[in-house]
Design a protein around this motif. Structure first.
Motif, PDB file in Angstrom:
ATOM      1  N   SER A   1       0.839  -1.203   0.000  1.00 50.47           N
ATOM      2  CA  SER A   1       0.000   0.000   0.000  1.00 50.47           C
ATOM      3  C   SER A   1       0.869   1.247   0.000  1.00 50.47           C
ATOM      4  N   PRO A   2       0.691   2.122  -0.981  1.00 51.93           N
ATOM      5  CA  PRO A   2       1.483   3.354  -0.992  1.00 51.93           C
ATOM      6  C   PRO A   2       1.183   4.203   0.242  1.00 51.93           C
ATOM      7  N   ARG A   3       2.221   4.816   0.806  1.00 47.59           N
ATOM      8  CA  ARG A   3       2.046   5.686   1.978  1.00 47.59           C
ATOM      9  C   ARG A   3       1.354   6.977   1.606  1.00 47.59           C
ATOM     10  N   ASP A   4       1.592   7.462   0.397  1.00 45.64           N
ATOM     11  CA  ASP A   4       1.052   8.742  -0.049  1.00 45.64           C
ATOM     12  C   ASP A   4       0.428   8.520  -1.428  1.00 45.64           C
ATOM     13  N   LEU A   5      -0.879   8.326  -1.449  1.00 43.39           N
ATOM     14  CA  LEU A   5      -1.565   7.979  -2.688  1.00 43.39           C
ATOM     15  C   LEU A   5      -1.426   9.031  -3.790  1.00 43.39           C
TER      16      LEU A   5
ATOM     17  N   HIS B   1       2.062   8.681  -5.150  1.00 48.20           N
ATOM     18  CA  HIS B   1       2.156   7.385  -5.835  1.00 48.20           C
ATOM     19  C   HIS B   1       1.601   7.479  -7.264  1.00 48.20           C
ATOM     20  N   TYR B   2       0.423   8.072  -7.398  1.00 43.66           N
ATOM     21  CA  TYR B   2      -0.173   8.173  -8.729  1.00 43.66           C
ATOM     22  C   TYR B   2       0.573   9.152  -9.626  1.00 43.66           C
TER      23      TYR B   2
ATOM     24  N   SER C   1       3.615   7.180 -10.710  1.00 44.31           N
ATOM     25  CA  SER C   1       3.239   6.107 -11.632  1.00 44.31           C
ATOM     26  C   SER C   1       2.846   6.659 -12.994  1.00 44.31           C
TER      27      SER C   1
ATOM     28  N   THR D   1       4.478  -2.070  -3.656  1.00 46.08           N
ATOM     29  CA  THR D   1       4.438  -0.636  -3.962  1.00 46.08           C
ATOM     30  C   THR D   1       5.854  -0.097  -4.140  1.00 46.08           C
ATOM     31  N   ARG D   2       5.954   1.057  -4.713  1.00 44.53           N
ATOM     32  CA  ARG D   2       7.234   1.733  -4.927  1.00 44.53           C
ATOM     33  C   ARG D   2       7.907   1.974  -3.565  1.00 44.53           C
ATOM     34  N   GLN D   3       9.189   1.680  -3.475  1.00 46.88           N
ATOM     35  CA  GLN D   3       9.931   1.855  -2.226  1.00 46.88           C
ATOM     36  C   GLN D   3      10.878   3.054  -2.249  1.00 46.88           C
TER      37      GLN D   3
ATOM     38  N   ASP E   1       8.443   1.864 -12.913  1.00 44.84           N
ATOM     39  CA  ASP E   1       9.576   2.777 -12.739  1.00 44.84           C
ATOM     40  C   ASP E   1      10.540   2.715 -13.923  1.00 44.84           C
TER      41      ASP E   1
END
Length: 169
Positions: free
Chosen positions: A32-36, A39-40, A43, A125-127, A50
């Protein structure tokens, strides 16, 4: 992707994903992304995997440090790092090794994504976030300008659009 648990009125019999049942031992934080909104934006700009060529300016607070620069994809960051090592350090073998690392990361990422998709599991999710032409604001008012920067998103506490490093804009 797994769906919500079925309700008595629901005809959907797919089980809901639960971290304790994840075969890879992933937690909710891993999927789950921490900051939606961020994240979008990432993306859309650099791709869910990425690997796209988009970019935008960003200023972030990371672990108490302010960093500003131009977002780039992991792929672009690795390619730029490879060229930087080749040009500035004259280390062709190290640069070639970075290229192999990038290829390996891309392969493992694609394989894991396909495997999790086939098992109807949520993707990871992206790290990390990758920047070029970054400026790190140091205590005491000094700045450190760097060509490339990579940061762990778990330490992100705030962000805004726009780079304060004029070179990057």
């Amino acid at each position: 992707m797994m769906t919500a648990e079925p309700t008595p009125d629901s005809t959907d019999d797919k089980p809901r994903w639960r971290p304790q049942d994840d075969p890879d031992g992933l937690s909710r934080e891993d999927v789950s992304p921490r900051d939606l909104p961020l994240h979008y934006m990432l993306s859309t700009t650099v791709g869910f995997d990425d690997d796209k060529e988009g970019s935008f300016g960003i200023t972030m607070s990371l672990g108490g440090q302010v960093v500003s620069g131009m977002v780039i994809s992991r792929k672009a960051w690795l390619e730029s790092m490879q060229q930087l090592v080749r040009d500035e350090a004259g280390a062709d073998s190290l640069a070639d090794g970075l290229g192999m690392v990038g290829d390996t990361i891309a392969t493992i990422t694609a394989e894991n994504k396909a495997r999790r998709e086939a098992l109807d599991l949520p993707p990871t999710t992206r790290q990390f976030i990758h920047l070029r032409d970054a400026r790190v604001y140091l205590p005491g008012g000094d700045n450190l300008d760097v060509k490339l920067w990579r940061a762990d998103l778990r330490h992100l506490t705030g962000w805004t659009l726009g780079s304060h490093n004029r070179k990057g804009e």
